[in-house]
Each structure stands twice: as C-alpha cells, then as structure tokens.
Design an enzyme around this catalytic site. Structure first.
Site, PDB file in Angstrom:
ATOM      1  N   CYS A 298      -6.908  -3.591 -15.034  1.00  0.00           N
ATOM      2  CA  CYS A 298      -6.751  -2.582 -14.333  1.00  0.00           C
ATOM      3  C   CYS A 298      -5.734  -3.168 -12.874  1.00  0.00           C
ATOM      4  O   CYS A 298      -5.301  -2.463 -12.238  1.00  0.00           O
ATOM      5  CB  CYS A 298      -7.725  -1.702 -13.938  1.00  0.00           C
ATOM      6  SG  CYS A 298      -8.978  -2.573 -13.156  1.00  0.00           S
TER       7      CYS A 298
ATOM      8  N   HIS B 226       0.862  -1.245   0.057  1.00  0.00           N
ATOM      9  CA  HIS B 226      -0.131  -0.002   0.030  1.00  0.00           C
ATOM     10  C   HIS B 226       0.862   1.164   0.054  1.00  0.00           C
ATOM     11  O   HIS B 226       0.575   2.266  -0.831  1.00  0.00           O
ATOM     12  CB  HIS B 226      -0.774   0.116   1.294  1.00  0.00           C
ATOM     13  CG  HIS B 226      -1.526   1.298   1.491  1.00  0.00           C
ATOM     14  ND1 HIS B 226      -1.305   2.274   2.156  1.00  0.00           N
ATOM     15  CD2 HIS B 226      -2.638   1.910   0.833  1.00  0.00           C
ATOM     16  CE1 HIS B 226      -2.093   3.374   2.346  1.00  0.00           C
ATOM     17  NE2 HIS B 226      -2.960   3.016   1.360  1.00  0.00           N
TER      18      HIS B 226
END
Length: 794
Positions: free
Chosen positions: A746, A433
């Site tokens: 994606c 992240h």
C-alpha cells in the site's frame, strides 16, 4: 573491432555499440550537430572477459541466490576494475582518443588532451518489456590519464548489485548482456536544457523548451529550476514562458576539471537564458529530429559560445493514446543526458519531473493573466475567493467555495481543505500531503508555486486550473462552464464497460472518508489502506484531549462514522483500516499536543504500534470502534497494525484486541511490514495468527537504506526498487505464501509499473494504489499476468 567512430554507426549496429551510441550515430548521419566521439564496442568488452579469463569466474560467482548477491556482485566488479586491459586494446582506445583531440575545436590546454564524457551504452537498454535506465555508469570530464580506468568502470557497472538483481528478476542471463562505451567530447556548455518536440502529456503540436545556465545535468536531475517556454512550432514564437530564479549552475571547475554545482551571479539568476534567435534554432533542430525519427522526440541540447549541440534524443514516452493517463518519463542526466548523473555527487534520476517547479515573477502577472504557476497536483478547474492561511487558528475562515492558499498543508487542515473549492500551496510536490489529499477528494490543486502566499491577496477572485498548474484572475461567472465539465467521481470511473479481470487484486489507498465514493468509482477490489490518523487529526485535538473533553464514546463514535462511511461505499469489498500512525510533530499542533516529545526525526520515533502499546487507553478506544463495526455486521472491515517490529508487538496488541471483545480467530486482521525487522521475523509474526501483511514501501525503503525521505540532502538515494528493499519484499511474500498469509502493498511505490511487474511476478495477493493510479495499475497487472501465463505454456 575495438573502436568505431560515432559517425560510422547506425541503428542496425545496436548489438555492437548499444542503444545510446546507435542513436548518436543516427543523429550524426542525419547531419545534426552531435559532439564527435567514438565507441569502444561491446565485442571489446566480451574479448576483455575472455582473453583475461575473468568471464567464467564472474558468471560462476553470480550463480547465487539473493543472500549471496551483494558479495558476488562486488567480487565481479573488483575483477573487472582490477584486471589490466590487454595491450592491443589499450593502444587502440588511446589512439582513438588522440585522434579525437585533433578533431575538437576547443580543448582545455592543447589539442592532445580533450575532456571527454565516458558513457555506458548497453546492448539490452530500453527494451519493450524492461528498462535498464539508471543502472549503468557515466563519468564526466575525463582525460587520457584516467580513460582506461573509466572505461572499465562502465564495464563493471554491469555488475552493480541493482543491475544484477534486476536481470535476475526479469529473467536476463548475465552472460547475454554486453556493454559498449561511448567516449565523446565534453561540451562545456554556457547554457543547456531539454526540448520536447510535442507536448509530453497531450501530444499537442506544441514544443516545450526548458533551459538553465551551465551543463544540462542540473536541469534533468532537478537540482535547478529551469526557465520554461511553450512554443508554437509553426512560427517559432513563445506562446507562454516562466523565467525561473536559477540559483545554481553545474559547471566544470577550471582548476580540478571536475563537475561542480556553483552559485549563479545575482545579475543572471532571473535573466532569461535563451534568446529569440536561439529559440528559432532549437525549433528548427526539433523539426529535423522529429522528421528523421518520424515520431515526437525528447531532445537534450547545449549551447557553447553560440554553437548548438545535440547530446541525446529519444522518443517521448509520456504521450498516452487517450491523452488521459500519466506515465513516467525516464530522463538521462550526463553532460546533457545519461542514465546516471556524472560525478562528483552522482544523482540517480527518477524521471517524471514531478518535483521540477519553476518560479513565476512575484511582482506582476504574465501577459496571459497567470498570477502564479506550480506543479499540477490534482486536476480540475475551480474559482473562488482567496483565503490566505498563515496560522492554524485561521482555518475556520475557509468557507464553502473558497480557494485555500497556504505555505503548505498538514493533516489537521483537512476539514478546511474539504470545504475549499481549490487548494494552492507554496511548497510541496506530487507526493506531498496537500497533493495526496486533494487528489483523493477530487479538489483542483497546485503545489510548489513558491510565491502564492505573496502574490495572491485575501478576498481576491481567482481561477485555479489544476490541469495546467496555473492561477489566473477571475471569478466563478467566467469559469462556470469549465467547472461543470469536471466531475471528480466520473474522472476516475473506468471508461470501458468492464474493468480488467486480474487474479492479483487491485485495491485503493484512502485517507479521508469523504473520498470514499470517488475511490469506489475506480472499480478497485477494495481498500488496501484506510488511514485512521486523518480522522483523528481532523478533530483538532489529540486523542487524549478529545477523550478528556468529550468522553470515550464520542471519540469511538467519530472513528466508527469514518470507517463505516468507507465500508458502506465498498461493501462487500474489503476495507483494511490501519490503527493510528501519526508522528509526534503532527500531534504537537493540536489541542493537547504541547507535551508531545520533540524528536530529531519523528519518522523514527514515537509512532505506530509503539505509541499504541505505550498509551493503551486511546488504543482501546480504536479497538472498541472496530468491535462495534464487527458487531454491526460490517464483515468487510479488516484491522491492520502499523510499524510492528516483532512477534512481541503483535502479541501485546492481540491481547488488547481480546480484552475489548474482538475474537482474532473470527475477524480478519494483519500487520504492516515497514521495517527490516518485521520482514526478517515474518515467520514468528505470522505464528500469532495474522491473516495478512501489507508492505509500506515508503517506510521500508527509508529504514532499509537509512535514508530520511524528507531530507533533501539524501532524497536522491531514496529508491523503493533498490535490491535490498526488493529482497526483503520477495522473501516475505515467499514465506507468507507457504504459511497461507495474504500479502499486499500500500506504499507509494505500488503506483510504479516496475514495482507492479516485480510484485505480480513474485505472486503478491493484492496491490493497493492511489485513487488516480488504480486504472493504470489494473491494466499493468493484467499485462504482466497475461505474459506470465503465455510464458508458462510456450
């Protein structure tokens, strides 16, 4: 001829012995220290197929479509493995093995029973427009009893499902690819590793050596964090080094003869592996190899009882001409190197090395002032005061210009990350992240330092170099010039006046609206994925709690502002915004999250469209935000639904869209294909009136292969290019093309060249990549399209 000795083959013999054996022969001829061995030639493999009569049966069986591929490939492997080797071939291979025993210096029991590595050496490996790395077999520590069976296993690996699918996809006839087999004395290494004769990213005249105890398999597969040395090749002196905590080593079990991962004794865990004298020998070896090939080399080496051996050498593929782009290094992993780590516990290696983290000494800084080192996650240099975050309620302590230091980051830390000048974490890799968000924002970041929260002190002035992956002592005054040199927007802007023109659109993924300007500067054709969950989680409250405290309109306003920021930056280019898709563990730490369910694997649980349909009140607010944007004239905004399984999911969401006033016939909307169910039922889903589908390869791979991508025990089996995953994508694209539905991707895999090649060849409408990969994907798409065009007219 059945067998050739490695010392007798050269690069011109590649059609006979394959690329790996030809390279080893070149090294031997140059007088370099290569373990002795021989090659079972490709002609022998071909003779085996013809004289036993199984060749025609194999190739006829493989003439099937993807539906029958798995069964046909399994049958082909069975035929090879179960068919006896002709007696004459058997005798010649075993005779060579016996001669190898007489050549060996050290053997397990006696001169007649050497341990050998049995390694595939295909004749079509590492071609300019196709790479077969990782598809063929290697087995370590083999003796005479199993040798013939292991040779056949190498032959049979030509017909793994993955290899067969790859050849089908890239237009290689199965009958045109042969395989030789290298049988080479095992080097029972005391220490081993890799050496780059030039810096693998920049091409600078600097040698890099990484080393660990035991066999090199543990180093190149990432199972062990190795020592890291940067060396001046002119003087053979170490310029910089990091001594890792080497907890494990790969060695041969003396009782079973099998390769096993075993703990390193406490006294050697932090001991330096190679001596100055051994560094000098490695540098000399590197010079000789580079001189022989005339270009920078990636060398795998081993030391056994003081004797240095070369196990493999290949050109460094990561050096870009401009020095500003990142590519993936495909690394071997056998007894020092091969495409697939040897048994037991085979590990397919997805090169790149972006998870390989060394550990700095936590007690003191190094001679050059480096306090900690880690993986370079986001480039740039910045200085500021350390803000050590151990609890979420400390996030307000991070002010503009601080260096945020934490064990790891989570989506609810994004507001603090936006204020930070730089980010440093103990854990994480290039896909974590903190790495993804930092790159989007253009904030310098280093991840996976292991020790930053222990070494760096609150209020300490430091400089973070996101390019080099280092944190050093010093304040903004000392680094002002360096900081001014880096512009996060200009760093991603295409350097040529005109971006590559492609029929396949290349879009960009985006998590936070604040990165919109930087994303738009890439020249991308739009936003293929705008994640709304980051906008929601940055509010610090669950949707229900935020609505209870501030009202529905305030929640809708937040969503509208976030999406509008991106829509304006890209207008009139499309922006595809995905409705909320956050797992329960991300909600649990927010205000109002105490009632979130505790799930064993939240990735498989209460998230995506299933949560939205179960809690329609917050979902209606999301849809009303889209309605407000559509009414305001943002006709470039597209609505995307995550984690749908079937037409019922889509129908129920469509009814809620109509309920809030969205006309599905006038607004562009679509779904994510992230589960095998949605791929298999795409025709029924398309009948609901969707305009597009978008593949989320992270989840699609996870659910197709039953591999939790966050589980370290099975992460080596996570492969977006697995034939099962590619088959689902291929059939979905084909069906959607027939139905007039656009297709996109994606997921993280969209930044991989092999996936790009596959998708363009299948006719996908658009590819959406991370911000820092858009440029490379644009050029790769153009290259593939030009090749397809040329092939069609030749």
């Amino acid at each position: 001829m059945t067998v050739l000795w490695i010392g007798d083959v050269r690069s011109a013999d590649i059609d006979t012995v394959g690329g790996k054996a030809a390279s080893l022969g070149e090294l031997t001829e140059a007088g370099l220290p290569v373990p002795p061995g021989f090659v079972v030639t490709a002609e022998t493999y071909r003779t085996f197929l013809e004289t036993t009569g199984i060749g025609s049966e194999i190739f006829d069986a493989l003439a099937v479509d993807d539906d029958g591929l798995a069964e046909a490939a399994e049958r082909a492997r069975e035929l090879v493995v179960e068919t006896p080797v002709p007696e004459a071939v058997r005798e010649e291979i075993l005779a060579a093995y016996g001669d190898l025993g007489g050549l060996a210096d050290t053997e397990p029991d006696d001169q007649s029973e050497p341990f050998v590595a049995v390694r595939s050496s295909a004749t079509a490996e590492d071609l300019p427009d196709a790479s077969f790395a990782g598809q063929y077999e290697t087995i370590l520590n083999v003796t005479e009893e199993d040798l013939l069976d292991r040779v056949k296993e190498c032959w049979a690996s030509l017909f793994s499902e993955r290899a067969v699918h790859y050849r089908n996809t890239h237009g290689f006839d199965h009958d045109d690819v042969d395989v030789a087999v290298v049988v080479q004395q095992m080097v029972d290494a005391d220490k081993s590793g890799v050496m780059f004769t030039r810096h693998p990213s920049t091409g600078d005249r600097q040698m890099i050596v990484e080393s660990a105890w035991g066999l090199g398999e543990a180093v190149v597969s990432g199972m062990v964090s190795p020592d890291h040395y940067e060396i001046d090749p002119e003087t053979a002196t170490i310029v910089d080094s990091t001594i890792a905590d080497k907890k494990q080593q790969m060695i041969k079990d003396p009782e079973t003869g099998e390769t096993a991962l075993q703990p390193v004794g406490d006294e050697r865990r932090t001991e330096r592996v190679v001596t100055d004298a051994e560094i000098e020998r490695l540098v000399e070896l590197g010079r000789r190899v580079e001189d022989h090939y005339g270009e920078p080399q990636d060398v795998e080496w081993a030391l056994v009882e003081g004797e240095l051996f070369m196990l493999q050498s290949r050109p460094i593929t990561t050096i870009s001409e401009a020095g500003d782009s990142e590519t993936v290094q495909e690394t071997d992993a056998t007894q020092g190197g091969d495409e697939t780590a040897g048994r037991p516990g085979q590990t397919a290696v997805d090169g790149g090395g972006d998870q390989q983290v060394t550990e700095a000494d936590a007690d003191s800084e190094t001679d050059d002032g480096v306090l900690v080192r880690g993986v370079s996650a986001s480039p740039g240099t910045a200085s500021g005061e350390v803000r050590l975050i151990t609890k979420l309620d400390h996030l307000d302590q991070v002010t503009e210009g601080d260096v945020l230091v934490s064990t790891m980051t989570t989506p609810d830390m994004v507001p603090a990350m936006q204020r930070a000048a730089a980010i440093v974490t103990d854990e994480g890799g290039m896909t974590s992240h903190s790495a993804i968000v930092s790159r989007e924002m253009g904030v310098p970041a280093i991840v996976g330092t292991r020790t930053a929260t222990d070494v760096l002190k609150p209020g300490q002035q430091v400089t973070v170099d996101g390019e080099m992956g280092t944190v050093t002592e010093g304040g903004p005054e000392e680094d002002e010039a360096a900081a001014e040199e880096y512009d996060p927007v200009e760093s991603v802007r295409p350097q040529t006046p005109v971006k590559p023109m492609t029929a396949t659109e290349v879009k960009v993924n985006l998590s936070i609206p604040e990165a919109a300007e930087r994303a738009a500067a890439t020249g991308a054709d739009g936003v293929g994925l705008l994640r709304m969950e980051h906008m929601v989680i940055s509010l610090g409250k669950t949707p229900e709690q935020y609505i209870a405290d501030h009202g529905e309109n305030a929640f809708i306003d937040e969503l509208v502002d976030g999406v509008r920021t991106v829509a304006e930056a890209f207008y009139p280019r499309p922006v595809r915004a995905r409705t909320l898709d956050a797992p329960t563990d991300e909600f649990r730490d927010l205000q109002g999250g105490s009632d979130e369910p505790h799930e064993h694997n939240p990735m498989l649980g209460y998230r995506g469209i299933r949560r939205s349909l179960d809690k329609p009140a917050p979902f209606r607010c999301e849809l009303r935000a889209f309605k407000r944007l559509f009414d305001a004239g943002y006709d470039n905004v597209e609505l995307m639904l995550p984690l749908v399984n079937d037409a019922e999911d889509v129908e129920r969401a469509k009814l809620l869209m109509e309920e809030v006033g969205i006309d599905p016939a006038k607004s562009r909307w679509g779904v994510m294909v992230e589960t095998p169910a949605s791929a298999l039922l795409i025709e029924e889903i398309a009948a609901e009136g969707i305009d597009f589908v978008s593949f989320g390869t992270n989840d699609l791979t996870q659910y197709t292969l039953a591999v939790d991508r966050n589980n370290e025990h099975v992460v080596d089996r996570f492969d977006e290019l697995h034939p099962g995953v590619l088959s689902l994508i291929e059939t979905t694209i084909e069906t959607c093309r027939e139905l007039g539905v656009d297709t996109s991707i994606c997921g993280q895999a969209a930044s991989k060249s092999d996936m790009v090649d596959f998708l363009v060849e299948q006719g996908i409408s658009s590819i959406s990549a991370n911000i820092d990969a858009v440029r490379d994907v644009q050029h790769e798409v153009k290259r593939v399209e030009q090749k397809l065009l040329l092939d069609s007219v030749r």
